[in-house]
Enzyme design. Structure first.
Site, PDB file in Angstrom:
ATOM      1  CG  ASP A 101      -8.240 -14.951   8.944  1.00  0.00           C
ATOM      2  OD1 ASP A 101      -8.660 -14.092   8.153  1.00  0.00           O
ATOM      3  OD2 ASP A 101      -7.058 -15.027   9.309  1.00  0.00           O
TER       4      ASP A 101
ATOM      5  CG  HIS B  95     -13.788  -9.172   6.657  1.00  0.00           C
ATOM      6  ND1 HIS B  95     -14.501  -8.260   7.402  1.00  0.00           N
ATOM      7  CD2 HIS B  95     -12.700  -9.477   7.389  1.00  0.00           C
ATOM      8  CE1 HIS B  95     -13.862  -8.032   8.534  1.00  0.00           C
ATOM      9  NE2 HIS B  95     -12.767  -8.740   8.545  1.00  0.00           N
TER      10      HIS B  95
HETATM   11  P1  IMP Z   1      -0.020  -6.495  10.461  1.00  0.00           P
HETATM   12  O1  IMP Z   1      -1.118  -5.918  11.236  1.00  0.00           O
HETATM   13  O2  IMP Z   1      -0.320  -6.642   9.001  1.00  0.00           O
HETATM   14  O3  IMP Z   1       1.298  -5.821  10.710  1.00  0.00           O
HETATM   15  O4  IMP Z   1       0.196  -7.994  10.994  1.00  0.00           O
HETATM   16  C1  IMP Z   1       0.491  -8.236  12.373  1.00  0.00           C
HETATM   17  C2  IMP Z   1       0.030  -9.635  12.765  1.00  0.00           C
HETATM   18  O5  IMP Z   1      -1.389  -9.703  12.669  1.00  0.00           O
HETATM   19  C3  IMP Z   1       0.537 -10.753  11.850  1.00  0.00           C
HETATM   20  O6  IMP Z   1       0.658 -11.935  12.630  1.00  0.00           O
HETATM   21  C4  IMP Z   1      -0.586 -10.910  10.836  1.00  0.00           C
HETATM   22  O7  IMP Z   1      -0.586 -12.185  10.241  1.00  0.00           O
HETATM   23  C5  IMP Z   1      -1.795 -10.691  11.722  1.00  0.00           C
HETATM   24  N1  IMP Z   1      -2.953 -10.161  10.992  1.00  0.00           N
HETATM   25  C6  IMP Z   1      -3.156  -8.892  10.587  1.00  0.00           C
HETATM   26  N2  IMP Z   1      -4.354  -8.760   9.977  1.00  0.00           N
HETATM   27  C7  IMP Z   1      -4.928  -9.976  10.001  1.00  0.00           C
HETATM   28  C8  IMP Z   1      -6.185 -10.491   9.537  1.00  0.00           C
HETATM   29  O8  IMP Z   1      -7.041  -9.797   8.995  1.00  0.00           O
HETATM   30  N3  IMP Z   1      -6.420 -11.821   9.749  1.00  0.00           N
HETATM   31  C9  IMP Z   1      -5.517 -12.604  10.378  1.00  0.00           C
HETATM   32  N4  IMP Z   1      -4.332 -12.172  10.823  1.00  0.00           N
HETATM   33  C10 IMP Z   1      -4.033 -10.873  10.637  1.00  0.00           C
HETATM   34 MG    MG Z   2      -9.512 -12.683   7.154  1.00  0.00          MG
END
Ligand code: IMP
Ligand code: MG
Length: 338
Positions: free
Chosen positions: A12, A41
């Site tokens: 982000d 995004h």
């Molecule tokens: P997962 O990859 O969805 O299992 O999430 C694992 C960790 O990565 C968590 O803390 C999510 O909030 C973070 N996370 C995954 N994708 C994103 C993203 O695109 N932006 C911000 N945090 C993310």
């Molecule tokens: Mg994002």
């Protein structure tokens, strides 16, 4: 010219906006996305806003072909819905090895208390699909007839473009500190989000890389669990103008001030050749919409210059507003040539 864009904090950082800007300015022939649908995004251009989870943000330039590299994963539904919404159905190419996430991985992930509560997963099934891929049990794009008309060999396409001296923009996702290898395990995502991880996902070797742009936001945000140095309360973040809500899950993001120590390590591990700083207008209100460095308020310039000196990498792009074109572009001055 191959340019890789990655996030330097916890995702982000505004990669979507930077990718859209580069697409509009440089008109790359091809833009390839890595990662998966846990990413969100945001692209704002000419009064319209899109939130894309798998389509490369470069879609805003209608002359750019769009691709998903072999290491990417998507659900068919998210892919086709977004391709329609972004008018990309006639210029999207998917590598046959792209992993396909189905309802069952989403369900398994959402039933996994450890992932959902302890790690704070976005619950999009990405981790479960990655795990199944490693166990050789996941179906890939080549296994789904409905995708056959979009299939192309992405590593080959990238090198073909580069050999013709055309531009290729590679859009990484999430951020350096969510990397499975470099973040604070287990508070990480299921892949290596760094520039070298991105290269392995697109299937192209390091010798082809011209630029690695590491994107930092003017402050740090994090969604999900795990350490966040200097974290401020939601109320404090609102006061400072750095309170945000997540794109994919709608969760409140946690916020902290810009962290130079984290930024230095991200610059090193990703071997940044350029740094982009986004949302400068959140810290310095008078910076809003400024597109010319000399018109920035003095204190904003000083802030940028101090960070640049510490990072020892040129800050070439500075975001000053929502629109893709709200950007100060110092590439000519700082890099010379193009
Ligand atoms: P997962 O990859 O969805 O299992 O999430 C694992 C960790 O990565 C968590 O803390 C999510 O909030 C973070 N996370 C995954 N994708 C994103 C993203 O695109 N932006 C911000 N945090 C993310
Ligand atoms: Mg994002």
């Amino acid at each position: 010219m191959l340019t890789i864009l990655v996030g330097g904090f916890f995702g982000d950082e505004g990669k979507g906006k930077v990718a859209a800007y580069l697409a509009l300015k440089d008109s790359p022939s091809l833009s390839v996305r890595t990662g998966s649908i846990n990413a969100g995004h945001t692209v704002t251009y000419m009064g319209k806003q899109w939130k894309v989870r798998i389509i490369p943000s470069a879609f805003v330039n209608k002359s750019t072909y769009l691709g998903l590299g072999p290491g990417a994963l998507t659900s068919i539904d998210v892919l086709l819905t977004e391709a329609k919404e972004t008018n990309a159905l006639d210029r999207i190419y998917i590598d046959p090895h792209v992993g396909i996430i189905t309802e069952s991985e989403v369900r398994e992930e959402r039933n996994d208390e450890y992932l959902m509560k302890t790690v704070g997963s976005t619950g999009q099934g990405v981790g479960y699909a990655e795990a199944k891929r490693i166990l050789r049990k996941l179906k890939l794009a080549k296994d789904y007839g409905i995708l056959s008309k979009y299939i192309a060999n992405i590593p080959e396409l990238i090198v073909e473009k580069l050999e013709k001296n055309e531009g290729v923009l590679v859009e990484g996702t999430q951020g350096h500190y969510l990397s499975l290898y470099h973040g604070e395990y287990p508070y990480v995502t299921s892949r290596n989000t760094s520039a070298s991880g991105v290269l392995s996902e697109i299937g192209v070797g390091p010798k082809y890389v011209d630029h690695v742009i590491v994107v930092f936001k003017s402050y740090v945000t994090r969604v999900g669990e795990g350490p966040l140095e200097g974290e401020v309360s939601w109320e404090e973040a609102e006061k400072l103008g750095i309170a945000e809500v997540a794109t994919v899950t709608g969760r409140k993001r946690r916020s902290a001030p810009f962290n130079i120590k984290l930024a230095k390590e991200a610059v090193r591990i990703n071997s940044a050749t350029q740094v982009a700083i986004t949302k400068l207008d959140s810290l310095f209100k008078e910076a809003k919409g400024v597109r010319d460095y000399s018109k920035l308020p003095q204190e904003a310039k000083k802030w940028i210059e101090q960070i640049e000196e510490e990072l020892k990498a040129p800050i070439t792009l500075i975001g000053t507003g929502e629109d893709a074109l709200d950007m100060i572009d110092l590439r000519k001055e700082k890099l010379g040539g193009d």
